[in-house]
Design a protein around this motif. Structure first.
Motif: not given
Ligand code: PLP
Length: 419
Positions: A96-104
């Motif tokens: 839904r939102e870009q801030r829901e994707i965390i780079f690990t």
């Protein structure tokens, strides 16, 4: 020369431009022992197309600086490209939102982040965590560490002889102490595609959050966070034509906001004094320190590349390879396929009577054929089938029917040598 079955498969897949796709992967021209490489170890790591290689080179050549830290030109360009990569991943998984994707740094890192950030905060003594027999070690060991630390209990969903989860048993494992479910989407050792939507919905009816390990799903089938409605979803770029050292954690914004950060340091703070630190908003709260900027941008280029082919096309082509290879290997006397689920990706784990898997891998390598042998970081599956190891051929969309034929000839050669 492919046989009639192969020709039929090729004809039905005529719209899939194999020649053009293979030309994108320079590494496929490698010779091994003087023979053309037949790369069938894609479940371990897939290969990188020239488009992704070029993107990495362009970033290093013209766009590199540290991100989020300066107002100078290159820092702004690099920050912008890094965030654009996040947006590409968001679209690829339909979050839904870009801030829901965390780079690990990858699947393993993502699961450890959830264990530390969510598990240590919300799972207490006596609580229960449900996992499945099909899990990769990376979705077992972190939860065991947590269970040991907290005095929590791990419950395991069994599988049948085909390598499919027993869904009735899964539902029966829930009780009022159940606090978390960790679920593999597609088995790396057997290829089983699990009915995760149904399983997520059931867990949510009991108010239990679900983490899905999508390391073997995202490279092969379209995944949709909004449709799945899982709380966490994780995968690595290197199994999806991207670089190593980068992966992603999808988390529902409300869940991520409630979690403690796992790693502390630069870039994840709002303000710091020696008395107290306040944290940045998500996603940055979970991205302490300088991230692998080039790798993240390469990850974005990789999902662009897959999307340009189309996940439906990829799945359809790989399914044809799976069915053809299954038919051919099943016809070999003394060969047995482990994992015969009705829903599978193009992974074939097999054993040959009287021949150790490592010997199979070694002899196939002399024919230029790369397969994986061992327990595939899934020892509970090996224990379930009472074998120490298997040989695993895992296909990607750039594999073709002639490579299945090469594998079959290679297996017959192994049998000729050892039997
Ligand atoms: N989960 C599954 C299903 C996998 O197949 C793998 C890798 O093989 C992992 C997790 C671990 O991925 P990584 O080593 O990229 O962290």
């Amino acid at each position: 020369m492919a046989n009639n079955n192969a020709i039929a498969v090729l004809e039905t897949g005529a719209h899939f431009d194999m020649e053009r796709i293979r030309a994108d992967f320079p590494i496929l021209n490698t010779k091994v022992e003087g023979k053309p490489l037949v790369y069938l170890d894609n479940a371990a790591s897939s290969q990188m197309p020239q488009q992704v290689i070029d993107r990495l080179v362009y970033y290093q050549t013209a766009q590199h600086a540290n991100i989020n830290r300066a107002v100078h030109y290159l820092s702004e360009v690099a920050t912008d490209e890094y965030e654009k990569a996040r947006q590409k991943i968001q679209r690829f998984v339909n979050a839904r939102e870009q801030r829901e994707i965390i780079f690990t740094s990858g699947t393993t890192d993502s699961i450890n982040l959830v264990m530390h950030g969510y598990g240590r905060q919300f799972i207490q003594a006596g609580d229960e965590i449900i996992l499945t027999t099909l899990e990769h070690h990376s979705n077992i060991v972190p939860w065991q560490m947590l269970a040991k630390e907290k005095g929590a209990v791990i419950r395991v969903v069994p599988i049948n002889d085909a390598g499919e989860l027993d869904i009735e048993s899964y539902e029966k494992l829930f009780n009022d102490r159940t606090k978390f479910v960790g679920l593999i989407h597609v088995s790396n050792a057997l290829g089983t595609i699990n009915p995760i939507k149904r399983m997520i919905d059931y867990a949510h009816q009991q108010d239990v959050p679900v983490l899905v390990d999508g390391a073997q799903a995202a490279p092969h089938i379209a995944v949709d966070m909004q449709a799945l409605d899982c709380d966490f979803y994780v995968f690595s770029a290197h199994k999806l034509c991207g670089p190593t050292g980068i992966g992603m954690l999808y988390g529902k914004a409300s869940v991520l906001e409630a979690m403690q950060p796992f790693k502390g340091g630069g870039d994840m703070i709002a303000s710091v004094t020696f008395e107290e630190t306040t944290y940045a908003d998500i996603p940055h709260k979970f991205e302490a320190g300088t991230p692998p900027i080039a790798a993240a941008i390469g990850f974005g280029a990789a999902v662009d590349y897959l999307s340009s082919i189309g996940m439906e096309q990829i799945y359809a082509h790989e399914s044809k390879l799976l069915h053809y290879a299954t038919e051919r290997i099943s016809a070999i006397k003394g060969a047995k396929i482990l994992g015969t689920a009705a829903q599978k990706t193009a992974v074939i784990s097999f054993i040959l009577d009287g021949i150790h898997p490592h010997d199979i891998g070694t002899i196939l390598n002399q024919d230029g054929i790369a397969v994986r042998t061992g327990h595939h970081c899934a020892q509970p599956i090996m224990q379930r089938f009472n074998v120490p190891a298997t040989s695993r051929a895992s296909f990607a969309f750039y594999n073709d029917i002639s490579e299945v034929d090469a594998l079959i000839a290679g297996i017959r050669n192994v049998q000729n040598i050892f039997l």
